[in-house]
Design a protein around this motif. Structure first.
Motif, PDB file in Angstrom:
ATOM      1  N   ASP A  55      54.182 -44.540  16.326  1.00  0.00           N
ATOM      2  CA  ASP A  55      53.035 -44.417  15.424  1.00  0.00           C
ATOM      3  C   ASP A  55      52.680 -42.965  15.110  1.00  0.00           C
ATOM      4  O   ASP A  55      51.790 -42.707  14.292  1.00  0.00           O
ATOM      5  N   VAL A  56      53.353 -42.023  15.762  1.00  0.00           N
ATOM      6  CA  VAL A  56      53.034 -40.601  15.570  1.00  0.00           C
ATOM      7  C   VAL A  56      53.917 -40.023  14.464  1.00  0.00           C
ATOM      8  O   VAL A  56      55.143 -39.936  14.626  1.00  0.00           O
ATOM      9  N   PRO A  57      53.370 -39.631  13.328  1.00  0.00           N
ATOM     10  CA  PRO A  57      54.193 -39.063  12.250  1.00  0.00           C
ATOM     11  C   PRO A  57      54.820 -37.742  12.676  1.00  0.00           C
ATOM     12  O   PRO A  57      54.203 -36.928  13.368  1.00  0.00           O
ATOM     13  N   GLY A  58      56.079 -37.543  12.287  1.00  0.00           N
ATOM     14  CA  GLY A  58      56.749 -36.274  12.555  1.00  0.00           C
ATOM     15  C   GLY A  58      57.269 -36.102  13.962  1.00  0.00           C
ATOM     16  O   GLY A  58      57.821 -35.049  14.291  1.00  0.00           O
ATOM     17  N   LEU A  59      57.165 -37.095  14.821  1.00  0.00           N
ATOM     18  CA  LEU A  59      57.550 -36.943  16.225  1.00  0.00           C
ATOM     19  C   LEU A  59      59.021 -37.297  16.427  1.00  0.00           C
ATOM     20  O   LEU A  59      59.504 -38.337  15.967  1.00  0.00           O
ATOM     21  N   GLY A  60      59.745 -36.421  17.123  1.00  0.00           N
ATOM     22  CA  GLY A  60      61.100 -36.696  17.576  1.00  0.00           C
ATOM     23  C   GLY A  60      61.084 -36.900  19.077  1.00  0.00           C
ATOM     24  O   GLY A  60      60.461 -36.115  19.800  1.00  0.00           O
ATOM     25  N   TYR A  61      61.766 -37.910  19.566  1.00  0.00           N
ATOM     26  CA  TYR A  61      61.687 -38.236  20.996  1.00  0.00           C
ATOM     27  C   TYR A  61      62.917 -39.027  21.422  1.00  0.00           C
ATOM     28  O   TYR A  61      63.732 -39.456  20.598  1.00  0.00           O
ATOM     29  N   ARG A  62      63.043 -39.221  22.729  1.00  0.00           N
ATOM     30  CA  ARG A  62      64.163 -39.964  23.306  1.00  0.00           C
ATOM     31  C   ARG A  62      63.662 -41.226  23.996  1.00  0.00           C
ATOM     32  O   ARG A  62      62.607 -41.220  24.615  1.00  0.00           O
ATOM     33  N   ILE A  63      64.459 -42.255  23.883  1.00  0.00           N
ATOM     34  CA  ILE A  63      64.293 -43.435  24.734  1.00  0.00           C
ATOM     35  C   ILE A  63      65.673 -43.707  25.316  1.00  0.00           C
ATOM     36  O   ILE A  63      66.586 -44.146  24.605  1.00  0.00           O
ATOM     37  N   GLY A  64      65.820 -43.389  26.584  1.00  0.00           N
ATOM     38  CA  GLY A  64      67.139 -43.438  27.192  1.00  0.00           C
ATOM     39  C   GLY A  64      68.029 -42.382  26.567  1.00  0.00           C
ATOM     40  O   GLY A  64      67.661 -41.217  26.476  1.00  0.00           O
ATOM     41  N   LYS A  65      69.196 -42.781  26.072  1.00  0.00           N
ATOM     42  CA  LYS A  65      70.115 -41.843  25.437  1.00  0.00           C
ATOM     43  C   LYS A  65      69.950 -41.802  23.920  1.00  0.00           C
ATOM     44  O   LYS A  65      70.625 -41.024  23.239  1.00  0.00           O
ATOM     45  N   ASP A  66      69.061 -42.630  23.406  1.00  0.00           N
ATOM     46  CA  ASP A  66      68.853 -42.696  21.963  1.00  0.00           C
ATOM     47  C   ASP A  66      67.764 -41.726  21.519  1.00  0.00           C
ATOM     48  O   ASP A  66      66.780 -41.501  22.224  1.00  0.00           O
ATOM     49  N   ILE A  67      67.941 -41.144  20.327  1.00  0.00           N
ATOM     50  CA  ILE A  67      66.988 -40.193  19.753  1.00  0.00           C
ATOM     51  C   ILE A  67      66.371 -40.802  18.508  1.00  0.00           C
ATOM     52  O   ILE A  67      67.071 -41.402  17.675  1.00  0.00           O
ATOM     53  N   TYR A  68      65.059 -40.647  18.380  1.00  0.00           N
ATOM     54  CA  TYR A  68      64.327 -41.184  17.231  1.00  0.00           C
ATOM     55  C   TYR A  68      63.513 -40.064  16.595  1.00  0.00           C
ATOM     56  O   TYR A  68      62.914 -39.238  17.296  1.00  0.00           O
ATOM     57  N   CYS A  69      63.486 -40.026  15.277  1.00  0.00           N
ATOM     58  CA  CYS A  69      62.687 -39.046  14.530  1.00  0.00           C
ATOM     59  C   CYS A  69      61.832 -39.793  13.513  1.00  0.00           C
ATOM     60  O   CYS A  69      62.363 -40.357  12.545  1.00  0.00           O
ATOM     61  N   ASN A  70      60.524 -39.791  13.728  1.00  0.00           N
ATOM     62  CA  ASN A  70      59.622 -40.495  12.828  1.00  0.00           C
ATOM     63  C   ASN A  70      59.427 -39.711  11.530  1.00  0.00           C
ATOM     64  O   ASN A  70      59.419 -38.472  11.555  1.00  0.00           O
ATOM     65  N   PRO A  71      59.237 -40.386  10.410  1.00  0.00           N
ATOM     66  CA  PRO A  71      58.955 -39.674   9.154  1.00  0.00           C
ATOM     67  C   PRO A  71      57.693 -38.818   9.283  1.00  0.00           C
ATOM     68  O   PRO A  71      56.722 -39.232   9.909  1.00  0.00           O
ATOM     69  N   ALA A  72      57.749 -37.633   8.702  1.00  0.00           N
ATOM     70  CA  ALA A  72      56.600 -36.706   8.777  1.00  0.00           C
ATOM     71  C   ALA A  72      55.623 -37.001   7.654  1.00  0.00           C
ATOM     72  O   ALA A  72      55.314 -36.149   6.813  1.00  0.00           O
TER      73      ALA A  72
END
Length: 373
Positions: A55-72
């Motif tokens: 739910d956080v715009p612009g946030l890049g983060y990891r869950i396990g070995k996967d990387i996610y980048c939310n739209p800014a």
């Protein structure tokens, strides 16, 4: 920090994170989160309220070995209110620090050397109200020594004239006397605004001159000519004679030649000796990530030589070459400007200011910097 406490969360933000979010997460596993844009307050708000990371715009983060980048992209009416910096977290008394206050984020201009030219495109600009600025400055003024200099670090402090004058009028009500400096553009210098700034203890003006060659300025989308630069400096001298002028200057811009750098070095010397400016901030061009020159270097006749970000420094050996100039040529041009500026200061203050230029020859540079990686 991770070695001290593995549960510590590390968050990276700023220009590099804005433009190299995914690469940073891939290259630096030490960072848990990489924040793109001006959404840090949203992130903290979500942590405090237990909301999900997605739910956080612009946030890049990891869950396990996967990387996610939310739209800014922020949801409509979703901005978290801006608050004053947490000065209480400083480890020393507030008065022992040099202070920069930022009231406006972003810039509408498209100068190709500047990372700020992108920020206003991708996210709404952040601005503090005059009341918020007054509250912070009044609080600071009571805790710093009288006469302290506080810098407004907005890319262009007087971008919005009505807002600027409202802030200036409020600053006259500050209890303890402090001084201010600010950044502006030569085409935004206006007599009445200067008078009011001067009366409100603005004693230092930083202005973008960048180069003396109109064609080079046009190549980097800095649509200002030399005549406008000189006229702006003369206006400041006339209207606000107590205000010092600092000119930003860049060596090795796309389109530069050995001949243009020689003329440029004489130009900056003349600026000092003629008293047009008091200081020239002489810097080497850096093709920062996110700028058009970094994204499409060949379009500008540029070759990027390294992606070692620690070398992307404006006073160090260039991280690029031009089609017609090597990195060595560009740095020699930078050294020439330093020589000319030192000569100018010697003439102006009638004193022997010594700089060890022998230590700046290419042999020394290679042995101590380039050769050591």
């Amino acid at each position: 920090f991770k070695n001290i406490n593995k549960s510590i969360l590390s968050v990276l933000g700023g220009p590099h994170a804005n433009f190299m979010q995914l690469e940073t997460l891939l290259d630096f596993p030490e960072f848990d989160f990489v924040m793109k844009g001006d959404f840090l307050l949203d992130f903290l708000h979500n942590l405090n309220t237990g909301k999900h990371l997605e739910d956080v715009p612009g946030l890049g983060y990891r869950i396990g070995k996967d990387i996610y980048c939310n739209p800014a992209i922020r949801k409509q009416n979703g901005r978290v209110p801006i608050t004053m910096p947490a000065y209480a977290l400083l480890t020393r008394p507030v008065g022992e620090y040099a202070h920069n206050v930022r009231t406006l984020m972003g810039c509408p201009y498209k100068c190709l050397f500047c990372v700020d030219q992108k920020t206003i495109d991708e996210n709404p600009s952040l601005s503090l109200t005059a009341e918020q600025v007054f509250t912070e400055l009044d609080w600071l003024s009571r805790r710093v020594p009288a006469g302290s200099l506080i810098h407004f670090s907005d890319s262009i402090f007087n971008l919005q004239e009505d807002r600027t004058l409202e802030i200036v009028d409020r600053l006259k009500m500050i209890a303890n006397e402090v001084c201010y400096s600010f950044d502006t553009r030569v085409d935004l210098v206006k007599p009445e605004e200067l008078r009011r700034l001067s009366k409100a203890n603005f004693y230092y003006c930083r202005i973008g001159i960048e180069n003396n060659d109109s064609l080079i300025l046009s190549n980097i989308s800095k649509l200002i000519d030399v005549k406008a630069q000189i006229n702006a400096c003369q206006m400041i001298r006339k209207v606000a004679p107590s205000m010092a002028i600092h000119g930003y200057y860049i060596i090795g811009l796309p389109g530069s030649t050995m001949d243009s750098m020689g003329k440029s070095a004489q130009f900056v010397q003349d600026l000092i000796t003629s008293d047009a400016v008091d200081v020239i901030g002489n810097k080497v061009f850096v093709p920062y990530p996110g700028t058009p020159v970094f994204n499409n270097p060949s379009t500008f006749g540029v070759e990027i030589l390294t992606r070692d970000w620690g070398k992307y420094d404006r006073r160090s050996f260039p991280v690029y070459a031009l089609n017609n100039l090597s990195a060595e040529d560009i740095y020699q041009g930078y050294i020439l400007h330093e020589r000319k500026l030192t000569e100018a200061l010697n003439l102006k203050v009638k004193n022997d200011i010594h700089q060890d230029f022998e230590r700046l020859d290419l042999g020394y540079i290679y042995a101590n910097y380039v050769g050591n990686g």
